[in-house]
Design a protein around this motif. Structure first.
Motif, PDB file in Angstrom:
ATOM      1  N   ALA A 167       0.830  -1.206   0.000  1.00 62.27           N
ATOM      2  CA  ALA A 167       0.000   0.000   0.000  1.00 62.27           C
ATOM      3  C   ALA A 167       0.865   1.257   0.000  1.00 62.27           C
ATOM      4  CB  ALA A 167      -0.939  -0.005   1.207  1.00 62.27           C
ATOM      5  N   GLU A 208       2.244   2.026  -3.451  1.00 67.53           N
ATOM      6  CA  GLU A 208       1.292   2.721  -4.316  1.00 67.53           C
ATOM      7  C   GLU A 208       1.148   4.186  -3.919  1.00 67.53           C
ATOM      8  OE1 GLU A 208      -1.439  -0.153  -6.671  1.00 67.53           O
ATOM      9  OE2 GLU A 208      -2.435   0.467  -4.823  1.00 67.53           O
ATOM     10  N   HIS A 222     -10.080   0.197  -1.535  1.00 69.72           N
ATOM     11  CA  HIS A 222      -8.628   0.221  -1.678  1.00 69.72           C
ATOM     12  C   HIS A 222      -7.927  -0.687  -0.676  1.00 69.72           C
ATOM     13  CE1 HIS A 222      -8.321   3.222  -4.796  1.00 69.72           C
ATOM     14  NE2 HIS A 222      -9.133   4.034  -4.145  1.00 69.72           N
ATOM     15  N   GLN A 257      -8.374  -5.607  -5.610  1.00 67.92           N
ATOM     16  CA  GLN A 257      -8.479  -4.521  -6.588  1.00 67.92           C
ATOM     17  C   GLN A 257      -7.108  -4.097  -7.093  1.00 67.92           C
ATOM     18  OE1 GLN A 257      -7.336  -1.264  -5.723  1.00 67.92           O
ATOM     19  NE2 GLN A 257      -6.714  -1.990  -3.703  1.00 67.92           N
ATOM     20  N   ARG A 258      -6.084  -4.213  -6.252  1.00 69.41           N
ATOM     21  CA  ARG A 258      -4.733  -3.882  -6.713  1.00 69.41           C
ATOM     22  C   ARG A 258      -4.256  -4.931  -7.723  1.00 69.41           C
ATOM     23  NH1 ARG A 258      -2.259  -4.215  -2.252  1.00 69.41           N
ATOM     24  NH2 ARG A 258      -1.148  -6.173  -2.556  1.00 69.41           N
TER      25      ARG A 258
END
Length: 400
Positions: free
Chosen positions: A30, A33, A354, A359-360
């Protein structure tokens, strides 16, 4: 004095060392990103494993390990953080490119700094002037993944010939010769730091410039004479470069499959409490996706072993084999994308926040499938033309 080459068995231990640092890399996914670049801590962890030396020539302390050693490690890293796998994987494969440059350039990069790495932006996007002993190059070179962590860059340039034609080349320049525009802001591979290199009248000497065609033809590259006994470098660079995208796609897809099973094993629908993991359509989607991922991996394992066997025999691939290598990886990525997309849609709206890693994985898989090297429409046509005995069509040829 060159460092003593490591014992070959050390290369086989790379996967074990890489797996040991995956929890730390995954924990920063995370953050990666949010920062829009790979954390320096991830780069340091992976360099400590020695993975960046997988394609480094033995003369400079590298492993010259076979292709599957790298691709298997990248699959594991991609499951933890695809952006890290993307940036670091490219840094590794660029060693293969640099080994095809003149020994003078190789010495300049590695003789006193064997841990040095390079980023790239190989599309010929700039403008240059031919000058005595080289060129002066200016322009903006985008998509240079991991550039914040490298000491060198490889960029594309078209050099004019006497007959009016242009020769597509790669040029190498040190970090002090360019600036980095912090412009990377992407939904997919958000943490890869694929920023833009800015060059302004940079002089690049001829010994740092190599025609790409020479890097693809047996015995033609300026650097191959430095590695006469290599069981790695007597091979065209292109399929090695392309293979990392399939490895990353496979790693993403396998992680998506594992998480889908984990999250749906005990999941119940919010409205009717039906066990999701026992529903027919969920099981069918899971089975179909698993078969696609297994088939894609089997295809690539066969291809990567073929790469290894050709390189160890110092045998260049035939045209038929080269086309298969180049296009199989795009097909594998295409199959992985279909599997990931099917599983993501079947995961429901709860997969979209998120904080949910699904989803990543979905975003990273689809940008992998969108890369110029994984364009399956172009690769499928290239395979079809080869099977029909037709010459390649430059208008629709896959990226070089």
């Amino acid at each position: 004095m060159n460092p003593k080459p490591p014992h070959p068995s050390e290369a086989a231990q790379l996967a074990e060392r890489v797996r040991a640092v995956l929890p730390q890399i995954g924990a920063r996914a995370a953050q990666t990103e949010q920062d829009r670049m790979v954390p320096a801590e991830n780069i340091a962890l992976l360099k400590a494993t020695g993975l960046h030396r997988v394609f480094l020539p033995r003369a400079y302390g590298g492993y010259e390990a076979p292709l599957p050693v790298l691709t298997h490690c990248l699959m594991d890293i991609a499951g933890a953080c695809a952006s890290t796998a993307w940036a670091f994987g490219l840094m590794c494969t660029h060693h293969f490119m640099l080994a095809h440059f003149p020994k003078r350039l190789q010495d300049e990069v590695w003789l006193h700094s064997p841990d040095a790495t390079a980023s790239s932006s190989i599309a010929p996007l700039g403008e240059h002037e031919e000058v005595d002993g080289g060129i002066r190059l200016s322009g903006r070179f985008g998509w240079s993944s991991g550039c914040d962590h490298t000491e060198w860059a490889i960029v594309g340039v078209n050099r004019p010939q006497a007959d009016g034609s242009k020769t597509y080349c790669l040029a190498v320049l040190p970090r002090q010769d360019y600036t980095i525009d912090d412009d990377w802001d992407s939904a997919g591979m958000a943490g890869s730091g694929s920023k833009t290199l800015v060059l302004d009248q940079v002089f690049i000497p001829d010994y740092r410039i190599q025609p790409i065609d020479d890097m693809l033809r047996e015995g033609k590259s300026a650097g191959i004479s430095a590695h006469p006994d290599s069981r790695l470098f007597h091979a065209p660079y292109r399929p090695y470069f392309a293979s990392i995208f399939a490895a990353i796609g496979l790693g993403i897809a396998q992680r998506m499959l594992d998480l889908f099973v984990e999250k749906n094993r005990n999941r119940r629908h919010a409205y009717n409490s039906i066990a999701v993991g026992t529903q027919h359509h969920i099981l069918q989607k899971l089975g179909q996706s698993a078969h696609q991922i297994r088939a894609a991996r089997a295809l690539m394992e066969t291809s990567w072993l073929d790469h290894q066997q050709h390189a160890e025999a110092q045998r260049y691939p035939s045209q038929e084999t080269a086309v298969a290598w180049r296009t199989d990886q795009a097909y594998a990525v295409n199959q992985c994308a279909e599997a990931v997309n099917r599983l993501f849609i079947a995961s429901g709206a709860s997969a979209w926040p998120h904080k949910n890693p699904l989803q990543r994985l979905f975003r990273d898989m689809n940008i992998t499938a969108a890369h110029a090297y994984t364009n399956y429409d172009l690769c499928a046509e290239a395979m079809g033309r080869e099977l029909m005995g037709l010459a390649p069509d430059p208008a629709v040829a896959p990226a070089p």
